[in-house]
Write a protein that holds these residues in place. Structure first.
Motif, short mmCIF file in Angstrom:
data_model
loop_
_atom_site.label_atom_id
_atom_site.label_comp_id
_atom_site.label_asym_id
_atom_site.label_seq_id
_atom_site.Cartn_x
_atom_site.Cartn_y
_atom_site.Cartn_z
N MET C 352 17.29 -0.48 -8.86
CA MET C 352 16.23 -0.32 -9.86
C MET C 352 14.94 -1.01 -9.38
SD MET C 352 18.26 -0.38 -13.48
CE MET C 352 16.82 -0.07 -14.52
N MET C 353 14.79 -1.02 -8.09
CA MET C 353 13.58 -1.60 -7.47
C MET C 353 12.99 -0.49 -6.62
SD MET C 353 13.66 -5.17 -5.42
CE MET C 353 12.14 -6.01 -4.93
N ILE C 354 12.52 0.54 -7.31
CA ILE C 354 12.06 1.72 -6.58
C ILE C 354 10.69 2.15 -7.07
CG2 ILE C 354 14.26 2.69 -5.86
CD1 ILE C 354 14.31 4.36 -8.35
N GLY C 355 10.06 2.98 -6.28
CA GLY C 355 8.74 3.45 -6.65
C GLY C 355 8.36 4.66 -5.82
N ILE C 356 7.19 5.15 -6.11
CA ILE C 356 6.69 6.32 -5.38
C ILE C 356 5.46 5.92 -4.59
CG2 ILE C 356 5.76 8.67 -5.59
CD1 ILE C 356 7.28 8.96 -8.19
N SER C 357 5.51 6.15 -3.29
CA SER C 357 4.36 5.85 -2.45
C SER C 357 3.36 6.99 -2.55
CB SER C 357 4.82 5.67 -0.99
OG SER C 357 3.71 5.37 -0.18
N CYS C 358 2.13 6.65 -2.87
CA CYS C 358 1.07 7.64 -3.05
C CYS C 358 0.19 7.68 -1.80
CB CYS C 358 0.23 7.26 -4.27
SG CYS C 358 1.19 7.27 -5.78
N PRO C 359 -0.64 8.69 -1.72
CA PRO C 359 -1.49 8.80 -0.52
C PRO C 359 -2.38 7.58 -0.31
CG PRO C 359 -1.49 10.86 -1.74
CD PRO C 359 -0.77 9.86 -2.60
N ASP C 360 -2.80 6.93 -1.40
CA ASP C 360 -3.66 5.76 -1.23
C ASP C 360 -3.66 4.93 -2.51
OD1 ASP C 360 -5.49 6.99 -3.10
OD2 ASP C 360 -6.10 8.28 -1.41
N GLY C 361 -4.31 3.79 -2.44
CA GLY C 361 -4.34 2.89 -3.57
C GLY C 361 -5.10 3.46 -4.75
N ASP C 362 -6.13 4.24 -4.49
CA ASP C 362 -6.92 4.80 -5.59
C ASP C 362 -6.09 5.74 -6.46
OD1 ASP C 362 -9.08 3.35 -4.85
OD2 ASP C 362 -10.16 5.00 -3.90
#
Lengths: 428, 428, 428, 428
Positions: C352-362
C-alpha cells in the motif's frame, strides 16, 4: 645507510626500494656514491622529463647564480619571472590558442597548486563540492587529499576529508558502462544527494592511479558535462603535462579548454620545486595575497623553466621524438606481454607514460626488484601497486630504452615464469 | 610591469608595494634591473637570514650543480641528504641535547611541514582537535589554514576550517589575564565543549600576527599544560627559527622540549624551498610514504643548508652577533619611538624579529611607502597591518642597519608629524 | 487562514496544498471545521497506517490518561513502557526470529532515530563514513540530513554535510546496471577514494524519493556486500515499516537480518510522536545517557503502540488485508495508466505504498489539486515531485478505495487530456 | 526490571538512579506500580512545570481525543493549531511587546528546534560559524550537539562537530574576568581566528551545565555584542522558559529582544513532545518545507499548551507564586548550606531552577541516592554532576516543598557528616 635510518623519519619510502646512496645524475642515468650507474625509469615520478642536469638548463642556472641573480623574492617582480611569463606565453600558450589564461605561482609543490585551484573554484562559483575521480591523485595536504583516492594517504588525514564527491573515472566499470551518463543523471537529479559541484578535477592520464588513460571522447564529454552543470573543469596536469604524453599538455589534441590547469613536477625542467595554476582570466578573482606561501615564485625554477621551454618547445621536434620513443617503449612492452603473459599482462597508459599491468602487486614488486638488481630504477603504481610504470626522462636515448627493455624482459622472465611454475605446482 | 599585469594572477601581492623589477641581490641588498639598490628589511619574510647569495653557500651550490650532483631524487638516499642529516645532527641537535629527534622532509614549504605535523599529532594521539592561537599563522593549505588566524586567508578557504580550537596567545587579553590558566580550566572541564586536543601548535614569536613575543614563563607553562592534558607541543619555528631571535631555535633558552618543531624559510639558507619536521623519535609512527610529496628532499637545499650550518653554527659567534645587532636595531627604534610617538608607538618582538607598532595600518603603510621611496624595502604585519616589521638578513652590516634606521626615522618623521598635524587641525 | 499566515512561519508546507482548516478525523477521513469530509490518501506521510483515532487505540489512551498514567518520565521505568517492550518482543520480534534485538527509544522523531543509529554505527566500527543512496530520505537534522538526498533540504543545512558517500539505489541507472557490483568494486579498491564505511543506511522502498522499491534480490546482495566489507546494515523502515508494504517490516520476506532498524511514523499507531531503533544486542555498546533527549519514551505512545500491536499483529489477518487492498489500489491505478497514459504513466511502489509516476511535477501537482477539489487529500513525491503517491491508512475500506480511485481517475482525465490537447495544439 | 534489562538498550539512564517502575503521576508526585509515592524534584528535567496530569489540561486533552480531534496532520491547518497560535500570541507575545515574532513548529524535541534555529541563522546571515558557551547544552543531534559542551555526549558523535566557536559563559573564569570584553576583542580582531558568527546561542540559566545563571547585565551586554558584530541572538529557553525562573521567558526582565527563541520541554504543559522556534518576522526567510519533520505540529500538544497558557498566564498570579516558592526553596537550601557546608556548599540558579553545589560528583550522587530512598526523586547536573538540582513542578504545594526539604536536609546530613568524618580520619 645507518645514518639515514637513525636520523630520518620512517615516512621515507623510495629509498626502501632502492637502498643505495645516489650522488650524481646525468640525463637518464643515476649514479651512486660508489660509481654504479642506473637507468632511471622512475624519473622523479614525472619530474625529470628533460632528464637530470640537462646541460642547457644547467648552464642557465649556473650563470644566474654566478651573477647573483635574485633567488628568493616572495612574489616581488623579478627579471627571471618576467622572462618566464613572456616565454611561457609566447611558446606555450599562444601557439595553442590559449591567450586568455593567467599564471598563478603557488607554493612550489603540486599539492599547493591543487589547493589553490580548489579554493578559487569554490570562491568563484560559491559552491563547496568538488568532483574527483576514483584512483585520482592530487596531493597530500588536507584540501588536496580530500580529492585524492588512495586510502594509504587518506587514512593518515586525521580529520574527515570533506566536500568532495567521488565519481568513476573513464572505463572504471569497464568499457560498457558510460560513466559520463551516470554523472549527468546524478547531477541533474535534485534528490540524488550530490550537491552541485564547483568543479571537476581530473587527470587526463592517471599516474599514481595506475596509468589509466581517458579517451579523447570521454574527456570531451566531461567538458560538456561541466558546461551543462555550471562546473569548472580543472585538469591536473602535474604528472601528465610538460610533454609526457607527446604534447605539452596531456589534453592538447582533445580539443578541450579547461578552466584551470595545475602544473608542477617537470615544469622547472631541472627537478626544482615549482608549481603553477593556469586559469582563465575571467576566473582570476583573487584578492592580493589571499592565497600565499613563502616560496611562491622560485627564481631558480623560473630560470631553468624558461631555458627548458626555449630549448624544447620552440618547434615540434621534441614532441615528435617523444611520440616516437613512446612507440619504441610500447613495442618493447608488447613483446614482453606476448612472451610472458598474453592473458595476464597488459599495457596501460599513453605516450611516454606507459606501463605493464601485472597480475598483482607482489609480482610487480618482484619485477621492479629484479630490474633494480640489474641496473634499472623502476617503480609501480596503481590501486594494488600492480602496474610496472615507465616514467623515464623524455630525452632518453634509444640505446638506453633498448637496454632498459632488456633488463625488464629478464625481470618479467624471472618473475612470471616463477609464477607459472608456482601455479603449476599448486595445480598438480 | 605591463607584462606582469597581463600574465600574472591578481593574487600577487608584495610586488604591489614595491613596483620595481628586481634582478640581483647580495647580502642585505636588493638590486633592480635598472641598477637601483635597496636595503632589504623584508628578508623574504624571514627566509633570508643569511642574506642573498651568501658567497659560501653560493660556492657550495655552484660546485654541486657543476658536478652534476643529483637535484631531484624524491626521497631516495643521496649523498647531499646524508651530509645534511649528519651536519644538522652534529651541530644543531646534539649540542642542544636534542639527540632523540628524527627529521622528516616534507614538501618544501612551511604549510606542508605544518600539514605533516598536524597529521602525525592526530595519528599518534587518536584525537582530532588542535589548539592554535589568536593571530597565529601556519600556512594556507586547508589543514594548516584551519590553524591560521588571519581572516583574509581563512575567508578564501571555500570550505569550513575544522578541528581547531582557538585559544588566546600570551598577553592577548593584556598582561593581567592568565591565558594558560584559562586553557587549563577549559581543558579540565568535561563540559567546556573543548574536545581533548591532539596537540598545541604555537609560534614562540608570532611573525605575521604582529611580532607578539611570548615570555619564557608563558612558554614553559604551556609545555606543562601540554603534559598535563596529554597534548603534544608543536613549535612552529618556520619564521622565528634558524637564528632569527638570537639562537638557532626561538625557544632554546626557555628550557622546553617540543614534541615536534616545524622549520622552513631560512632552513636552506639560500632562499631555496625546503621544509622539515623535527619530531621526537617515539612519535615517528609514520608508515612509509603515508605523507608524501614530489619535492620532499630538495638536494640543492640540502647542500646550501649544510653549508650554512657549517658556516654559521659551528660556534656561538653568529648567535652573539645577532643578539648585538638586534640590540642596535632596538636602540634605533627606541629613538624613533621617543621622538615621534612616546605614547602612540611601541616596540614589539625579540632578537632581530622586531618592529614598531603604529597607531593604525594606514600610518604603518605610509611609513613603509616613504621608506621604499628612500631605498628601504620593508613591510608591515599584525592583525591590522599596524606593525612596521624589521626582518633584515642577520648578516646585515652595522652600517646598513644605521642607514636603514636613518631612512626609517625620516619616514616616521614624515608620517607621524603629518598625523599630528591632522589631529591638531581636526581638534581646532 | 489569516491567523496562520500572520503567526506561523513561512516554512509551513502541506497547508499550502490543502488550504482548509481540519478539525476532526476518523479512520481514513479528514473533516474540516466546516464539516466537509475528505478521504485521506496522505496518511500523515505514512504515520497513520491504522487510521485516525482508531477506536481501540483511542480507548486505551483515554483510559490511560483518565487514570493519571504517567505521561512524561524521561527514560525512567514505567508500566506502559514495560508493556510495550513485552508486547513488541512477543508479537513482532519473536515470531520473526528476531530474538536478539534490543530497543532504543530516541527522541520521538524519525530523524532522531536515524541520528542515533548513525552514531552507534560509527562508535561500534570506529569508522566515520556512511553509505546512503540516491533519492534516500532520512531526516533534516544535520547528522541525518547528510544521508538525505533531497537538495531542497540539503541546501538549507548552512554547513557542509559530511561523512556520507552517495551510492546509486537499485535500478537507479536502469535495470541493466548492477549497482551492487559497482559498490563492490569501489569498496574493494584501496584507491577508489571511498573510505571504508561504518554502515549502509537504506530504505527498502524509498518513500519521499518516489516510491522506488528495491527487489528482494538487490536487498539480499546489499546485505552480503555489508558482510563482505564489514559495514553494518541499517534499514530505515520509518515510512515503509509498520505494515505499509504488507508485512510489519518492509524487508520481512527478503530473508535479511539488518544490524539496526529505525522505526517511527506509524509506530505509535495513533499519530503520536514516537521513534525507536532496533539494534542487534551485540551492537548495544551505548554508555548510559550517551545519546539522549527529553521526550525519549513517550508513554502515551507506548500505550497506543501496545494496543495497536495487540490489535493488528496477533495474527496475519491484517497483513493479508493490506496485501489485498494494495492489489485493489494497484488494479485501479492500472486502469488509469492504461486509460490516460499507457506510455507516459507508470506504477511505482509496493503493497500500500504505491503511486503513479506522471510525465512531470506540474501534471502530478495538477492532478493532486483536482483530486483535492473533489474530496481527496493526496500528495506527490519523487525527485521532481512527479509521483502521485497513495499512502492511505491501511484500515481504509474497499468502498473508500473505490471512491478515491474514481476521484483520481477524474483528475487524471482532466489533467492528462489537457496535456494531450496542449501537445496536439503545439504540434499543429 | 528484568524485562527492561533484557529488551531495552543500555543507553537508558535515569532508570538506573531510580530503579522502580512508575505507573501513575499527579501534580508533584510520582507513584510506582506498587503504590509507593515520591515527590518529584526532577520534573521531567524541566518538562513538567505544571505538574503531572494537571486536571485542567487533562480535561482539555480527554475532550479533544474523545471528540476525534485530529491528532496527526503534518503541518496542515488545524483548529487546535489555530487556537494555540491565537492564544500564545494574545497571552504571551503581545503583553510582552513581542508582536513581531512568528512561530515555527519543528519536530517535537528541543534538539530539532535548535537545529532549525541554527540553520535559519546560517541561511539568513550567509555565515556558518555559531558561538556557543562553555557548559551549554542544546541537544544531541549532530547540528545541535556541535553547540553542546558536554564531552559525554560529544564523544559519541562519531564525526567532528564543526562550525561552532566556544566562548566562556558569564563568570566562567570568575567574576573578575569580563567574558563579554574578551569576545568583543576576538570578534573585532581580523586575525583572531574566530570566523564571523551567524549567531550566538545562549541559555540565560544553564540547566544541564550546572544551574549557572547569567546576570541581566551580562545578557544585555551580550545582546549589544550581537548587534555590534552582526550576529543573531538565539536564546535557548527550552529548560529555563515556560515560567521556570518566575516569568514566562527567562530573560523577560532583562530588557533584551532575542532574534530567535527555542522552546520545548514544558511548552505543551502536559509532558507531550512539542517544540517551537519563535523568530523575528524579518528573519522568516524559510522556503516552504525547507526544514521539516513528520511530527511538527503535535495537535495533542497544541490542545494542552493552549489550556496551560489560558490557565496559568492570563494574569501574573502564577508567576508571582513561582517567585515565592523559589524563595521558599532557596531559604530551605540556605539552611542546609549553613548547617552542612558553609564553606563547601553553595546555592546556584534562579527562580525555581536552583540547586546546591556540592564538593564533588560523588557526594552529590550520594545525596540524591539517600533522598530517593526517603521518597524524593532528584538528580544532579553540572560539569562534574556536582550540583543537586531542584526542578520540581512549579505547581508544587508549600507542604510538599517543606517535606522535600526535610528529606534533602537528612540526605545532606548523612552524606556531608560522613565526608567530614572521612576527612577527619584521614587527617588524624
Amino acid at each position: 645507510m645507518k645514518l639515514f635510518e637513525l636520523n630520518e623519519s620512517s615516512v621515507r619510502s623510495y629509498c626502501r626500494s632502492f637502498p643505495v646512496v645516489f650522488d650524481q645524475a646525468r640525463g637518464a642515468e643515476l649514479i651512486t656514491r660508489d660509481g654504479k650507474s642506473y637507468i632511471d625509469f622512475l624519473g622523479g615520478a614525472g619530474t625529470l622529463n628533460y632528464g637530470h642536469n640537462h646541460p642547457v638548463l644547467k648552464e642557465a642556472l649556473l650563470d644566474y647564480i654566478d651573477n647573483d641573480g635574485i633567488t628568493h623574492g616572495l612574489d616581488m617582480y623579478s627579471d627571471a619571472k618576467e622572462r618566464f611569463l613572456e616565454t611561457f606565453s609566447r611558446l606555450i600558450l599562444k601557439p595553442r590558442g590559449m591567450h586568455d589564461y593567467v599564471m598563478q605561482f603557488t607554493g612550489p609543490t603540486g599539492t599547493n597548486a591543487v589547493e589553490a585551484a580548489l579554493k578559487l573554484a569554490r570562491k568563484v562559483t560559491g559552491r563547496s563540492n568538488i568532483i574527483s575521480f576514483t584512483n585520482g591523485f592530487h596531493g597530500c595536504s588536507i584540501g588536496a587529499l580530500a580529492a585524492t583516492g588512495n586510502q594509504h594517504h587518506r587514512g593518515a588525514a586525521g580529520v574527515p576529508l570533506t566536500d568532495v564527491s567521488r565519481m568513476p573515472y573513464a572505463n572504471y566499470f569497464g568499457d560498457k558502462v558510460n560513466t559520463i551518463g551516470m554523472m549527468d543523471k546524478l547531477l541533474g537529479d535534485p534528490s540524488s544527494g550530490i550537491d552541485k559541484p564547483a568543479a571537476v578535477i581530473v587527470e587526463v592520464v592517471q599516474g599514481e592511479g595506475g596509468l589509466n588513460a581517458a579517451s579523447a571522447e570521454w574527456v570531451r564529454k566531461l567538458e560538456k558535462l561541466c558546461r551543462k552543470h555550471g562546473m569548472l573543469l580543472i585538469v591536473d596536469d602535474i604528472q601528465a603535462g610538460c610533454g609526457r604524453t607527446g604534447s605539452f599538455f596531456s589534453f592538447e589534441e582533445m580539443g578541450i579548454k579547461p578552466d584551470m590547469i595545475t602544473l608542477s613536477k617537470s615544469l622547472s625542467g631541472f627537478g626544482l620545486p615549482f608549481a603553477m595554476v593556469l586559469l582563465r582570466k575571467e576566473l582570476d578573482q583573487w584578492k592580493p595575497g589571499e592565497h600565499n606561501g613563502t616560496f611562491r615564485g622560485n627564481n631558480h625554477a623560473f630560470v631553468t623553466a624558461t631555458a627548458a621551454i626555449e630549448h624544447f618547445w620552440r618547434d615540434d621536434q621534441f614532441a615528435k621524438s617523444v611520440r616516437a620513443k613512446g612507440k619504441r617503449i610500447a613495442d618493447g612492452m608488447n613483446k614482453i606481454v606476448r612472451r610472458y603473459g598474453p592473458y595476464s599482462l597488459f599495457i596501460k597508459g599513453r605516450g611516454m607514460m606507459i606501463g605493464i599491468s601485472c597480475p598483482d602487486g607482489d609480482s610487480a614488486a618482484a619485477i621492479c626488484r629484479h630490474a633494480f638488481e640489474h641496473g634499472l630504477v623502476i617503480e609501480t603504481s596503481g590501486a594494488h601497486s600492480e602496474v610496472v610504470k615507465c616514467l623515464c626522462p623524455l630525452i632518453i636515448s634509444e640505446a638506453q630504452i633498448d637496454k632498459a627493455m632488456t633488463i625488464l624482459d629478464a625481470a618479467f622472465a624471472a618473475v612470471m615464469s616463477e609464477q607459472t611454475a608456482n601455479q603449476a605446482s599448486q595445480a598438480s
